[in-house]
Design an enzyme around this catalytic site. Structure first.
Site, short mmCIF file in Angstrom:
data_model
loop_
_atom_site.label_atom_id
_atom_site.label_comp_id
_atom_site.label_asym_id
_atom_site.label_seq_id
_atom_site.Cartn_x
_atom_site.Cartn_y
_atom_site.Cartn_z
N HIS A 159 0.85 -1.20 0.00
CA HIS A 159 0.00 0.00 0.00
C HIS A 159 0.88 1.24 0.00
O HIS A 159 2.03 1.21 0.46
CB HIS A 159 -0.99 0.00 1.18
CG HIS A 159 -0.38 -0.02 2.54
ND1 HIS A 159 0.14 1.09 3.16
CD2 HIS A 159 -0.22 -1.04 3.44
CE1 HIS A 159 0.59 0.77 4.37
NE2 HIS A 159 0.39 -0.52 4.56
N ASP A 205 -0.22 4.41 1.20
CA ASP A 205 -0.53 5.39 2.23
C ASP A 205 0.20 5.10 3.53
O ASP A 205 0.58 3.96 3.80
CB ASP A 205 -2.04 5.49 2.47
CG ASP A 205 -2.69 4.16 2.86
OD1 ASP A 205 -2.29 3.13 2.30
OD2 ASP A 205 -3.60 4.18 3.71
N HIS A 251 3.85 2.99 12.50
CA HIS A 251 3.01 4.07 13.05
C HIS A 251 3.71 4.85 14.16
O HIS A 251 3.09 5.75 14.74
CB HIS A 251 1.67 3.55 13.57
CG HIS A 251 0.87 2.79 12.57
ND1 HIS A 251 -0.39 2.27 12.85
CD2 HIS A 251 1.12 2.43 11.29
CE1 HIS A 251 -0.88 1.65 11.80
NE2 HIS A 251 0.03 1.73 10.83
N GLU A 282 -5.25 1.86 2.73
CA GLU A 282 -5.12 0.65 3.55
C GLU A 282 -5.17 1.00 5.03
O GLU A 282 -5.78 0.28 5.83
CB GLU A 282 -3.82 -0.07 3.21
CG GLU A 282 -3.68 -1.46 3.84
CD GLU A 282 -3.10 -1.46 5.26
OE1 GLU A 282 -3.17 -2.51 5.91
OE2 GLU A 282 -2.59 -0.40 5.71
N GLU A 283 -4.54 2.12 5.39
CA GLU A 283 -4.41 2.46 6.80
C GLU A 283 -5.73 2.88 7.43
O GLU A 283 -5.81 2.98 8.66
CB GLU A 283 -3.37 3.59 6.96
CG GLU A 283 -1.94 3.19 6.59
CD GLU A 283 -1.30 2.23 7.59
OE1 GLU A 283 -2.01 1.77 8.51
OE2 GLU A 283 -0.11 1.94 7.44
#
Length: 389
Positions: free
Chosen positions: A73, A75, A360, A137-138
């Site tokens: 992904h 993002d 993250h 995705e996030e």
């Protein structure tokens, strides 16, 4: 001949695009598409409804089914409010680590996959290699189902999907699914001394959260199924992470809002989880309306991501174990797009460089040793897919 960038150079370009989910990812997609097309690699893009984001997928090799798709992904999560010691959108190497937002989750894998696709372009492959880069995705794996549908309409269907979320290059064969609900409870305001004449949206919401805790406790007390037993925890969970509402300490709350999500273990029925939850909402709605008819509960589904179910002698697992030499048994409790690929008929595993604990976080990093393991994996994959070995 156009320049063939190193995987490190590709990573630096990718991290330089601040593709936080709330922003567009088109600058990154434009760059990847231009780079691949400079090597005469067939590329497609799928725009979202607003036209400000796109998924990109590409194909190298013979026009036959049964190849391998490398899934990532584009993002990343926000950096605001985090104490970064360097520019999060620049790759900084320090003490054997590559720092930057997305180096671990998951632009490190994306860079390796793009590198592999270009290298494959200059090889003779026995079966095709494909690339799939999604967006959003996030925030719930929102784009992958439509991207997968578009891929299957445009390209020969691959047999194996390798989703490169950070697993330390271990073979992950199963993960939990996740279902998210946005909940708004509508109360009726009165002075708190006249509580019986009003409806507190917050106190009604607390009843639902208490019920969720009771469901978690009951699930924890059950003997887990054979499929659920390897997970930590080995049962489906319900969770509320944020809550808001109310006007003042002495007024029954007019509004209460929170998100509630399920982490559904493989083998549990997601539809059963949803039915049980929605039935409790209907009961709570009726209880509120019995006091004041204008009150109640509004609910919307935010996301619904299927679990990745371990496959018996699956083609993806067999391939990845052969290339990595990893025979350990691994499942994870976070969700990926792997379940969506599996649901669409691909044999699927999750395997990528990095440690999910770094995802993250402020000062997110990818160990150089992990990046090298990922590079070695891609070289082994290319060797395995060549016509002559």
């Amino acid at each position: 001949m156009p320049e063939r960038l190193s995987q490190r150079a590709i990573l630096e370009f990718l991290v330089g695009f601040p593709t936080v989910s709330a922003r567009s990812n088109l600058d990154l997609v434009d760059w990847v598409e231009a780079y691949l097309m400079s090597h005469q690699i067939l590329c497609y893009r799928m725009l979202n409804a607003a036209g400000d984001k796109a998924a990109l997928y590409a194909h190298v090799g013979p026009n036959v089914p049964g190849g391998v798709v490398l899934s990532g992904h584009t993002d990343v999560v926000p950096v605001e409010g985090q104490a970064w010691e360097s520019d999060p959108f620049e790759v900084i190497e320090k003490a054997g680590r590559l720092y930057g937002r997305g180096t671990c989750d998951m632009k490190g894998f994306d860079a390796l996959a793009i590198w592999a696709l270009v290298e494959a372009r200059y090889s003779t492959l026995a079966r095709p290699l494909q690339l799939a880069l999604s967006y959003d995705e996030e925030i719930g794996c929102l784009a992958a189902p439509d991207m997968i549908d578009a891929m299957q309409a445009a390209l020969p269907k691959a047999g194996v999907a390798i989703v490169g979320e950070p697993t330390g290059m271990k073979t992950v064969t199963g993960h939990k699914g996740t279902i998210g609900f946005d909940i708004h409870l509508r109360g009726h305001e009165v002075h708190s001394s006249m509580l019986h004449q009003g409806v507190s949206a917050i106190m009604s919401g607390a009843e639902l959260i208490t019920w969720a805790n009771q469901q978690n406790a009951a699930a924890a007390a059950d003997v887990p199924s054979e499929m659920a037993a390897p997970f930590d925890p080995p049962f489906t969970t319900m969770h509320v992470g944020q809550i808001s509402g109310g006007t003042a300490h002495n007024i029954t709350a007019k509004d209460c809002r929170f998100d509630l999500d399920f982490r559904v273990v493989p083998g549990d029925d997601p539809e059963r989880c949803k039915r049980r939850f929605l039935e409790r909402l209907r009961q709570l709605d009726a209880e509120m309306k019995a006091v004041v008819a204008t009150t109640g509960v509004d609910v919307e589904m935010g996301f619904d991501v299927p679990p990745l179910v371990p496959e018996h002698n699956g083609a993806a697992e067999t391939l990845v174990r052969r290339l990595t030499g990893d025979n350990s048994r691994n499942v994870v409790s976070y969700a990926t797009e792997g379940g969506q690929f599996q649901q669409a008929g691909y044999s699927t595993v999750v395997c990528g460089p990095g440690d999910i604990a770094q995802a993250h976080q402020a000062n997110e990093y990818l160990e150089l040793s992990q990046f090298k393991l990922g590079h070695d994996f891609m070289k082994a994959l290319l060797q395995d897919m060549r016509l002559t070995r």
